[in-house]
Enzyme design. Structure first.
Site, PDB file in Angstrom:
ATOM      1  N   ARG A 138     -11.993   0.171   3.128  1.00  0.00           N
ATOM      2  CA  ARG A 138     -11.150   1.335   3.437  1.00  0.00           C
ATOM      3  C   ARG A 138     -10.482   1.914   2.184  1.00  0.00           C
ATOM      4  O   ARG A 138      -9.423   2.560   2.266  1.00  0.00           O
ATOM      5  CB  ARG A 138     -10.089   0.983   4.481  1.00  0.00           C
ATOM      6  CG  ARG A 138     -10.664   0.616   5.841  1.00  0.00           C
ATOM      7  CD  ARG A 138      -9.583   0.160   6.805  1.00  0.00           C
ATOM      8  NE  ARG A 138     -10.159  -0.204   8.093  1.00  0.00           N
ATOM      9  CZ  ARG A 138     -10.141   0.553   9.180  1.00  0.00           C
ATOM     10  NH1 ARG A 138      -9.575   1.752   9.131  1.00  0.00           N
ATOM     11  NH2 ARG A 138     -10.679   0.146  10.313  1.00  0.00           N
ATOM     12  N   ASP A 155      13.583  10.315  -5.145  1.00  0.00           N
ATOM     13  CA  ASP A 155      14.248  11.516  -4.646  1.00  0.00           C
ATOM     14  C   ASP A 155      15.543  11.075  -3.979  1.00  0.00           C
ATOM     15  O   ASP A 155      15.759   9.879  -3.742  1.00  0.00           O
ATOM     16  CB  ASP A 155      13.363  12.278  -3.652  1.00  0.00           C
ATOM     17  CG  ASP A 155      13.008  11.442  -2.432  1.00  0.00           C
ATOM     18  OD1 ASP A 155      13.620  11.661  -1.371  1.00  0.00           O
ATOM     19  OD2 ASP A 155      12.125  10.573  -2.526  1.00  0.00           O
ATOM     20  N   GLY A 184       2.280   0.756  -2.303  1.00  0.00           N
ATOM     21  CA  GLY A 184       1.685   1.407  -1.147  1.00  0.00           C
ATOM     22  C   GLY A 184       0.367   2.080  -1.486  1.00  0.00           C
ATOM     23  O   GLY A 184      -0.607   2.002  -0.732  1.00  0.00           O
ATOM     24  N   GLY A 189       7.505  -0.013  -5.204  1.00  0.00           N
ATOM     25  CA  GLY A 189       7.251   1.353  -4.770  1.00  0.00           C
ATOM     26  C   GLY A 189       8.422   2.256  -5.076  1.00  0.00           C
ATOM     27  O   GLY A 189       9.314   1.924  -5.862  1.00  0.00           O
ATOM     28  N   THR A 190       8.417   3.402  -4.421  1.00  0.00           N
ATOM     29  CA  THR A 190       9.487   4.376  -4.581  1.00  0.00           C
ATOM     30  C   THR A 190      10.297   4.445  -3.293  1.00  0.00           C
ATOM     31  O   THR A 190       9.844   4.032  -2.227  1.00  0.00           O
ATOM     32  CB  THR A 190       8.932   5.762  -4.924  1.00  0.00           C
ATOM     33  OG1 THR A 190       7.998   6.163  -3.908  1.00  0.00           O
ATOM     34  CG2 THR A 190       8.235   5.750  -6.270  1.00  0.00           C
ATOM     35  N   GLU A 238      12.741   3.683   2.807  1.00  0.00           N
ATOM     36  CA  GLU A 238      11.317   3.550   2.516  1.00  0.00           C
ATOM     37  C   GLU A 238      10.623   3.216   3.830  1.00  0.00           C
ATOM     38  O   GLU A 238      11.217   3.454   4.889  1.00  0.00           O
ATOM     39  CB  GLU A 238      11.077   2.509   1.415  1.00  0.00           C
ATOM     40  CG  GLU A 238      11.734   1.162   1.649  1.00  0.00           C
ATOM     41  CD  GLU A 238      10.872   0.233   2.467  1.00  0.00           C
ATOM     42  OE1 GLU A 238       9.763  -0.096   2.020  1.00  0.00           O
ATOM     43  OE2 GLU A 238      11.307  -0.192   3.551  1.00  0.00           O
ATOM     44  N   MET A 239       9.401   2.669   3.830  1.00  0.00           N
ATOM     45  CA  MET A 239       8.678   2.585   5.090  1.00  0.00           C
ATOM     46  C   MET A 239       7.968   1.256   5.363  1.00  0.00           C
ATOM     47  O   MET A 239       7.244   1.163   6.349  1.00  0.00           O
ATOM     48  CB  MET A 239       7.646   3.725   5.174  1.00  0.00           C
ATOM     49  CG  MET A 239       8.242   5.107   5.057  1.00  0.00           C
ATOM     50  SD  MET A 239       7.052   6.456   5.323  1.00  0.00           S
ATOM     51  CE  MET A 239       6.881   6.401   7.104  1.00  0.00           C
ATOM     52  N   GLU A 240       8.163   0.223   4.542  1.00  0.00           N
ATOM     53  CA  GLU A 240       7.363  -0.990   4.707  1.00  0.00           C
ATOM     54  C   GLU A 240       8.115  -2.313   4.720  1.00  0.00           C
ATOM     55  O   GLU A 240       7.644  -3.304   5.284  1.00  0.00           O
ATOM     56  CB  GLU A 240       6.295  -1.066   3.592  1.00  0.00           C
ATOM     57  CG  GLU A 240       5.219  -0.014   3.647  1.00  0.00           C
ATOM     58  CD  GLU A 240       5.621   1.316   3.054  1.00  0.00           C
ATOM     59  OE1 GLU A 240       5.064   2.348   3.453  1.00  0.00           O
ATOM     60  OE2 GLU A 240       6.523   1.328   2.187  1.00  0.00           O
TER      61      GLU A 240
END
Length: 240
Positions: free
Chosen positions: A48, A209, A25, A94-95, A184-186
């Site tokens: 970006r 975490d 990410g 990722g985490t 997670e988010m993706e």
């Protein structure tokens, strides 16, 4: 990759993008991977500040690029990488936040599937509920490499959530009760974009975490854990 193609978000200006790409990410993690593990590195994107690099790992060309946070950002980059630049293998690294009580800090989670609370999948207008899943060739290759390295994997469903700060904290327990390992988010977005295009995708995480145990890693600890995960995934990427 397609020669001299640029998109609104990726502008390599002719620089190579490999068919296999690692997708953290954080764009600074992409730079860390390129600086630490790859040789003969060429930067292919700065648009970006979403840094992208291509280099050699054990004789194979591999790319790495940040995706930003959340399904909208990650799926946008996945779409352009696949459809404009010919990427065939997407490996998110990722985490994640642990939900299962069997998970501890630094454990490695591999997403065989990704549940979601996002509305993203609705744009496909499917006559039912789609279940985003990992590509078996990538999943089985990571499992084989983990066995070689004597690493324990936790393989199962994850939650790709649009929400980081929840109004109702009890939502996390409901997902855990359904056997979801981590949040997670993706991933649900990346898996869906890849599936629609007929290419391969996999997500591999380190637990940073835990939502119920009240523990979390420090910034230095996350860096060390991330390094261990990279050394699991890179040989797989090089073998594709």
């Amino acid at each position: 990759m397609t020669e001299n193609v640029n998109t609104p978000h990726i502008a390599p200006h002719g620089a190579e993008i490999a068919e296999t790409i690692l997708l953290p990410g954080d764009p600074l993690r992409a730079k860390f991977i390129a600086d630490t593990y790859l040789q003969n590195v060429v930067q292919f994107n700065t648009v970006r500040n979403m840094f992208g690099f291509t280099g050699d790992y054990k004789g194979s060309r591999i790319s790495v690029m940040g995706t930003g946070m959340g399904i909208p950002s990650a799926s946008l980059y996945a779409h352009e990488l696949i459809h404009s630049f010919g990427v065939k293998n997407l490996i998110r690294i990722g985490t994640c936040g642990g939900l299962s009580t069997n998970l501890d800090l630094f454990d490695i989670v591999v997403a065989s599937a990704a549940s979601t609370d996002s509305n993203f999948l609705h744009h496909y207008k499917l006559p039912g509920t789609y279940a985003p899943t990992a590509s078996w060739p990538l999943l089985s290759a990571v499992a084989k490499e983990a066995k070689t390295q004597n690493l324990t994997l936790n393989v199962g469903n994850v939650l790709s959530s649009d929400v980081f700060y929840r109004a109702d904290p009890s939502d996390a327990q409901k997902w855990a009760d359904m056997g979801v390992l981590a949040v997670e988010m993706e991933t649900a977005g990346i898996y869906s974009v890849a599936a629609a295009a007929g290419v391969q995708a996999l997500s591999v995480f380190t637990v940073s975490d835990h939502l119920f145990k009240g523990v979390e890693t420090t910034a230095d600890e996350r860096q060390t854990a991330f390094t261990g995960m990279m050394e699991l995934v890179l040989p797989v990427a090089a073998s594709l």
